[in-house]
Design a protein around this motif. Structure first.
Motif, PDB file in Angstrom:
ATOM      1  N   ALA A 157     -23.671 -52.422   2.942  1.00 46.81           N
ATOM      2  CA  ALA A 157     -23.775 -52.333   4.237  1.00 46.81           C
ATOM      3  C   ALA A 157     -22.457 -52.994   4.861  1.00 46.81           C
ATOM      4  CB  ALA A 157     -25.109 -52.937   4.814  1.00 46.81           C
ATOM      5  N   PRO A 158     -21.861 -52.332   5.951  1.00 50.01           N
ATOM      6  CA  PRO A 158     -20.768 -52.996   6.708  1.00 50.01           C
ATOM      7  C   PRO A 158     -20.946 -54.341   7.433  1.00 50.01           C
ATOM      8  CG  PRO A 158     -21.434 -50.860   7.868  1.00 50.01           C
ATOM      9  CD  PRO A 158     -22.258 -51.068   6.494  1.00 50.01           C
ATOM     10  N   GLU A 190      -9.420 -44.813  13.363  1.00 50.54           N
ATOM     11  CA  GLU A 190      -9.830 -43.560  13.359  1.00 50.54           C
ATOM     12  C   GLU A 190     -11.034 -43.641  12.464  1.00 50.54           C
ATOM     13  OE1 GLU A 190      -5.377 -41.126  13.225  1.00 50.54           O
ATOM     14  OE2 GLU A 190      -6.736 -41.250  11.307  1.00 50.54           O
ATOM     15  N   MET A 191     -12.266 -42.602  12.852  1.00 49.07           N
ATOM     16  CA  MET A 191     -13.286 -42.476  11.997  1.00 49.07           C
ATOM     17  C   MET A 191     -13.536 -40.894  12.179  1.00 49.07           C
ATOM     18  SD  MET A 191     -15.222 -44.378  10.080  1.00 49.07           S
ATOM     19  CE  MET A 191     -14.923 -45.987  10.809  1.00 49.07           C
ATOM     20  N   ARG A 192     -14.023 -40.295  10.939  1.00 47.91           N
ATOM     21  CA  ARG A 192     -14.124 -38.969  11.027  1.00 47.91           C
ATOM     22  C   ARG A 192     -15.475 -38.671  10.031  1.00 47.91           C
ATOM     23  NH1 ARG A 192      -8.757 -38.918  11.070  1.00 47.91           N
ATOM     24  NH2 ARG A 192      -8.700 -38.544   8.542  1.00 47.91           N
ATOM     25  N   PRO A 216     -19.941 -45.418  12.397  1.00 47.17           N
ATOM     26  CA  PRO A 216     -19.359 -46.860  12.046  1.00 47.17           C
ATOM     27  C   PRO A 216     -17.997 -46.967  13.308  1.00 47.17           C
ATOM     28  CG  PRO A 216     -19.722 -45.946   9.957  1.00 47.17           C
ATOM     29  CD  PRO A 216     -19.837 -44.811  10.816  1.00 47.17           C
ATOM     30  N   PRO A 217     -17.976 -48.211  13.801  1.00 44.28           N
ATOM     31  CA  PRO A 217     -17.056 -48.302  14.916  1.00 44.28           C
ATOM     32  C   PRO A 217     -15.521 -48.159  14.301  1.00 44.28           C
ATOM     33  CG  PRO A 217     -18.251 -50.355  14.484  1.00 44.28           C
ATOM     34  CD  PRO A 217     -18.732 -49.322  14.009  1.00 44.28           C
ATOM     35  N   TRP A 227     -20.427 -56.595  14.803  1.00 44.79           N
ATOM     36  CA  TRP A 227     -21.031 -55.838  16.070  1.00 44.79           C
ATOM     37  C   TRP A 227     -19.876 -55.580  16.957  1.00 44.79           C
ATOM     38  CZ3 TRP A 227     -24.830 -57.465  20.403  1.00 44.79           C
ATOM     39  CH2 TRP A 227     -25.367 -56.487  21.002  1.00 44.79           C
ATOM     40  N   VAL A 228     -19.969 -54.458  17.397  1.00 47.51           N
ATOM     41  CA  VAL A 228     -18.947 -54.110  18.503  1.00 47.51           C
ATOM     42  C   VAL A 228     -19.743 -53.580  19.486  1.00 47.51           C
ATOM     43  CG1 VAL A 228     -17.055 -52.510  18.876  1.00 47.51           C
ATOM     44  CG2 VAL A 228     -17.074 -53.354  16.546  1.00 47.51           C
ATOM     45  N   PRO A 229     -20.379 -54.291  20.647  1.00 50.61           N
ATOM     46  CA  PRO A 229     -21.307 -53.799  21.539  1.00 50.61           C
ATOM     47  C   PRO A 229     -20.643 -52.853  22.475  1.00 50.61           C
ATOM     48  CG  PRO A 229     -20.992 -56.204  21.699  1.00 50.61           C
ATOM     49  CD  PRO A 229     -20.230 -55.811  20.347  1.00 50.61           C
TER      50      PRO A 229
END
Length: 286
Positions: A157-158, A190-192, A216-217, A227-229
């Motif tokens: 888990a990240p 980047e996230m893909r 994921p952020p 956390w990235v709210p």
């Protein structure tokens, strides 16, 4: 075939899936709805913002004469928790092709007082009535085949805390954007990933509101943790998605002052851009 395999072979349908049940609202009075926010859509200790946006989106679809969200902007005021909540909607304007409304989600504090969690303003229409003409320079993200991508179950888990939402999603992340999981973030922001609901339910306009905020952020690929709210999130739904898995691409170009933006594109199985979004999110530096 075993009973477990038989159950897995049955795909949920739109209107009859966990997502639909967990976003369903109970009308209390005109424009007022009750809901029990499910703990199944939490990440760390808060309810996922995309799931919450889908809850409010469903309330507005009921309150307005048009059913499909075209644009919806949400300000996240305080973190939502699993449990009882109230959604209040207000019709701002109705027209022939577009209707506009606003909605707020409230929960209760320890003293029983209402606390506003989210406020949204949205315009709704009929996606099926839009012309077929498409002129675009946008191209779908280049993703490896799904069996060459990796999901949350393939690694640790990240972040610490609940990750219940990952059990309800089918996410297969492009290895090129997984450096953070190996302790070597790319720094590219980047996230893909391939994206769907774990029970096989096909996407619709409401589930697109979840899709833009479910990966994921990008902050992880920038070397940040935790956390990235979301502070604000605007989604444009461009078309009703075709059946099949979605492809989601998210990029961040600017992190400054402890805030970053995430620009998301969602593509369907017919190579059509079906949703776009931008959000402002807070990050913890250091």
């Amino acid at each position: 075939m075993s009973e477990a395999a038989s159950v897995q072979a049955v795909r949920a349908t739109i209107g009859d899936s966990e997502f639909d049940r967990d976003t369903a609202l109970v009308p209390r009075a005109p424009g007022v709805y009750d809901i029990d926010l499910s703990a199944g859509w939490t990440i760390i200790n808060a309810v996922n913002g995309g799931y919450l946006l889908a809850v409010l989106g469903r309330a507005l679809a009921d309150a307005l004469p048009h059913a499909d969200p075209f644009t919806i902007s949400a300000h996240y005021l305080t973190a939502s928790q699993p449990g009882p909540a109230v959604v209040r909607t207000d019709v701002v304007r109705t027209g022939r092709t577009l209707s506009t409304g606003q909605a707020s989600l409230f929960q209760y504090d320890e003293q029983g007082r209402e606390v506003e969690r989210i406020r949204v303003l949205a315009s709704y229409g009929d996606l099926d009535a839009l012309p077929d003409d498409v002129r675009t320079t946008a191209v779908p993200p280049a993703l490896p085949p799904m069996d060459q991508c990796f999901g949350p179950q393939d690694g640790p888990a990240p972040v610490s805390g609940s990750s219940a939402i990952t059990d309800r999603l089918m996410i297969k992340i492009d290895p090129a954007t997984l450096g953070w999981a190996l302790g070597a973030p790319s720094g590219k922001g980047e996230m893909r990933a391939w994206f769907g609901l774990a029970d096989g339910r096909d996407a619709d306009p409401l589930s697109l509101l979840l899709a833009v905020d479910a990966l994921p952020p990008t902050a992880f690929e920038l070397g940040l943790k935790g956390w990235v709210p979301t502070v604000e999130l605007t989604v444009h739904v461009r078309s009703r998605p075709a059946p099949g898995p979605l492809r989601v691409s998210i990029t961040t170009r600017n992190l400054a002052g402890g805030f970053l933006e995430e620009d998301a594109e969602v593509w369907d199985s017919s190579d059509r851009l079906v949703a776009q979004s931008r959000q402002l999110a807070r990050v913890r530096l250091g």
